[in-house]
Each structure stands twice: as structure tokens, then as C-alpha cells.
Design an enzyme around this catalytic site. Structure first.
Site, PDB file in Angstrom:
ATOM      1  N   LYS A   1       0.684   4.448   6.823  1.00 38.67           N
ATOM      2  CA  LYS A   1       0.124   5.360   5.822  1.00 38.67           C
ATOM      3  C   LYS A   1       0.676   6.767   6.022  1.00 38.67           C
ATOM      4  CE  LYS A   1      -2.976   2.470   3.969  1.00 38.67           C
ATOM      5  NZ  LYS A   1      -2.323   1.307   4.605  1.00 38.67           N
TER       6      LYS A   1
ATOM      7  N   SER B   1       0.816  -1.214   0.000  1.00 33.23           N
ATOM      8  CA  SER B   1       0.000   0.000   0.000  1.00 33.23           C
ATOM      9  C   SER B   1       0.848   1.262   0.000  1.00 33.23           C
ATOM     10  CB  SER B   1      -0.952  -0.002   1.198  1.00 33.23           C
ATOM     11  OG  SER B   1      -0.263   0.246   2.391  1.00 33.23           O
TER      12      SER B   1
END
Lengths: 204, 204
Positions: free
Chosen positions: B160, B123
Site C-alpha cells: 500500500k 488493490s
DNA sequence: AAAAATACTGAATGTATGTACAGTATAATA
DNA sequence: TATTATACTGTACATACATTCAGTATTTTT
């Protein structure tokens, strides 16, 4: 830290050599054996002197409870050069190319390595290699297809995937669709493999 | 080198941490104290197993006669835990989440750091963070927009970009177009910031 | 000139420590 | 199914080791 006498230095050296050889500190008897003393108390008094002067610490009651007070821990770890911009025509590891050094354990990257190369550009971004990343480079010419290699082409150093197409044709492949493969005909062009990537270090 | 069991790994880690802390190896009793065993023979049998598998050497009869057989005698650095799969609901640094430890200098990543987190998934690939990379994590809740944070959402740990939209809205943004932003309303949802990325280590 | 540090030998002692023996229990392997 | 490896508790004991005490002698410091 007070002055150390020559005999105390011998004892201190003995401890460090013993530590390096066996992985654990010597006993009083060990020191006697190594240095030819005939009484464990000879070692004991030297140890107490070394402790008093701050060269070692002794854990009371513990066997082999000697630790050397090495604030500058240059043991084991090594200084590895960080190679930044490589001046055209100069050998990669020339002093003027060394930006600085990084202290890290010898086998930090599994197969061992020789220096860090600071990455310029984004030609390997899809392989997770970004600008200013430090690639751990192992100097070798033994590279396989798929290896990330550090190659020199016309005094230009580049990092790419290695892919030998035939005995004479080698392709250097970027990991970025904006860049194109470099095809080298070994008969007409010089290709010098500096080494291959064995790891990566990034510092935010 | 044969396979090591998780308990044997704990003992091996214990030896190395003890070595780092004191400068000499632990006794059987020391290991019991550190790991909660009640019989010195527990340590003894683990040591014999580790010796048989080649991880350590034991000098017969010598007290504290244990030496670790990793070729790099990386003294001076510290042992940093590598956190792999984080069991749901367990604290990140719980012992069962520690895969192993890595010895590296304290100030290897500039602002200091607390542990390595092994990355799962892609990701964050456009930020150059690939699967199995080790992120150097500094435990802190002081994060700014644009920082790469380690966040916990419903017992799920994720890496993230951090982006505070307003006092109540935080967005966690991946670096991969195949993934979507995670929008969190702090009034209705729990967001726990474990820390932020201060570096990255990749070993080929 | 006295005191303290250095540099030893030699003997003695308590304990720190490795290690063997005797069990119990579970999982992995043959 | 038998056997081996793993993972422990608990007791016991010989010895490896730290450490103290008693000396002797030389050098350095006060």
C-alpha cells in the site's frame, strides 16, 4: 594486473571457451588436450601464473576449481537500448532515439526482446502501464488480438491493444476511458507494427 | 520440460547460486552441505531427476560436470528470490516462501533491492501494479509518506501507499477505489514495515 | 653473470568426487 | 493393488583430478 604472455592468454581463452561450451571449467588434462600440451604440469604452471597475475582464482583442492576474475561482467548479459521520444520520420532504433542502455540477461523476458520503449502518457493506464514505464519490446509483426503492440501511424509511435476486426480493419484500443479507439482502414491508411510488449520494467 | 518438484527446485537453485558464487558447479557433497542432506546419493538422485526432466545436463564421469540448461547463460548478475504466497506467521524470506529466483544485475533497480514480491489482487491497480506483477522490494524501515510499502499486519502481508498522519496514526492507502484505507493506531496495533517498492517487473 | 620467469615433458601420489549398491519410507499413478 | 516416482541415509570403491617432484631449455630481469 600484470602483463599477460601470449601463451597465458591462450590458456585463459581456452578456459573461457571451455566454460561457455560446457558450463563448467576445464581440468588440467582438458587444457592440455585443447592446447596440445603433453603434461598436466604445463597447464598447472600456466594456471599458477594466471592466478598470480590476478586473471583467475583457483580453489585449492577442488577439481575444476577455476574461476575467471571478470570484474566487468559483460558476459551473458546484453545492453538493451532504451528508446525515448521517437523523432518523427526517423526509424525507431536510430541512434538519436536511444536515451541510454540497460544491461540485462538475454531472456529476461520470456520470448526474448529487442529494446525498451519509454512510455509517454497514460493511454494504457488500466493495463498497468504508467508514464515513464519501460516496455520490453520484441520486434515482430506476428501479433494476435489482445496483444499490446507498438504501432506506427503517420510517424507517430503508439502503444495500444491490437484488435483485428476484419481483413481490412484494425482497431488500436487504449486502456483508459479518457481515450478513444483508433480505427484503421488498411486500404487507405498505413499501419506499421513495430513489435509487441513482452514485459514491463518500472524503476521508482 | 516436465514439472519440477519443490525439492528439485531447491537443488536447481542451489546449483545456480553456487555457480554464481564460485564460478563453477557444486559437487554432490557441496549440494548436501548447502541443503542439509546427509548422503551424497540424495544429491545424486535429485540431479538425475533434474537431468531427466531437462533442467540440467550432466557430463558422465566428470567432476562438477553439471551445466544448467537455461539458454541464457546469465553470468554476472545475482539471483534474487521471488516471494509468492507468504505463509502466515513465517518470515517473508523463509525458504518455503521462495517460488524461484530471477537472475538480474545488482543495480537493476537504482537503490538496490533484496527480493521480488509477487503481487496478489488489484488493490494497487491505479498505481500501475497488477496481479502477478513482481515488485522489487528493498528491505528498509525508512519510509516516507507516498512510498509504496510492503507492510505486515497480523501476519498478513500487504502492499500500500504509506501515509503517516501523526506520531501514532499511520494510514495504508490502496490505489483502487474499491478498497478502503487501512488506519492503524500504533499504540494498539502492530505494524511491521518489511520494506518499500523500488521498482516493478512484469512478464507477459 | 646470476637469478628468476617462462615453457615445457614425464612420473607419481593422495584425495576429491562420481557413482553403484543396499536399505527405508511416503506419495502419486496405473 | 501393484508400480513408479520422490525423498532420503549409509557404505564402498574405482577413477578423475589436483598437485608435487624431478628434469631440460630458453628468455627476461637484476
Amino acid at each position: 594486473m600484470k602483463e599477460i604472455t601470449s601463451q597465458q592468454q591462450r590458456v585463459l581463452d581456452c578456459i573461457q571457451i571451455y566454460l561457455k561450451k560446457t558450463g563448467f571449467p576445464p581440468t588440467r588434462a582438458d587444457i592440455c588436450r585443447e592446447l596440445g600440451f603433453k603434461s598436466p604440469n604445463s597447464a598447472e604452471t600456466h594456471l599458477r601464473a594466471l592466478e598470480k597475475k590476478g586473471f583467475i582464482s583457483i580453489e585449492s583442492g577442488a577439481s575444476r576449481g577455476i574461476s575467471v576474475n571478470n570484474q566487468n561482467n559483460s558476459f551473458g548479459g546484453d545492453e538493451y537500448p532504451v528508446i525515448g521520444l521517437v523523432a518523427a520520420g526517423s526509424p525507431t532504433l536510430a541512434e538519436e532515439n536511444i536515451e541510454r542502455t540497460i544491461n540485462c540477461p538475454k531472456s529476461f523476458f520470456e520470448s526474448g526482446f529487442d529494446y525498451f520503449l519509454k512510455v509517454r502518457g497514460l493511454s494504457m493506464k488500466d493495463a498497468g502501464i504508467m508514464e515513464d514505464d519501460l516496455i520490453a519490446v520484441k520486434k515482430t509483426t506476428d501479433v494476435k488480438n489482445g496483444d499490446i503492440v507498438i504501432a506506427r501511424l503517420d510517424d507517430e509511435v503508439t502503444v495500444k491493444f491490437f484488435n483485428r476486426k476484419s481483413s481490412n480493419i484494425v482497431e488500436l484500443e487504449p486502456a483508459n476511458e479518457d481515450f478513444e479507439n483508433i480505427v484503421i482502414n488498411l486500404e487507405s491508411e498505413q499501419l506499421h507494427i513495430e513489435g509487441k510488449s513482452v514485459g514491463l520494467l518500472r524503476r521508482n
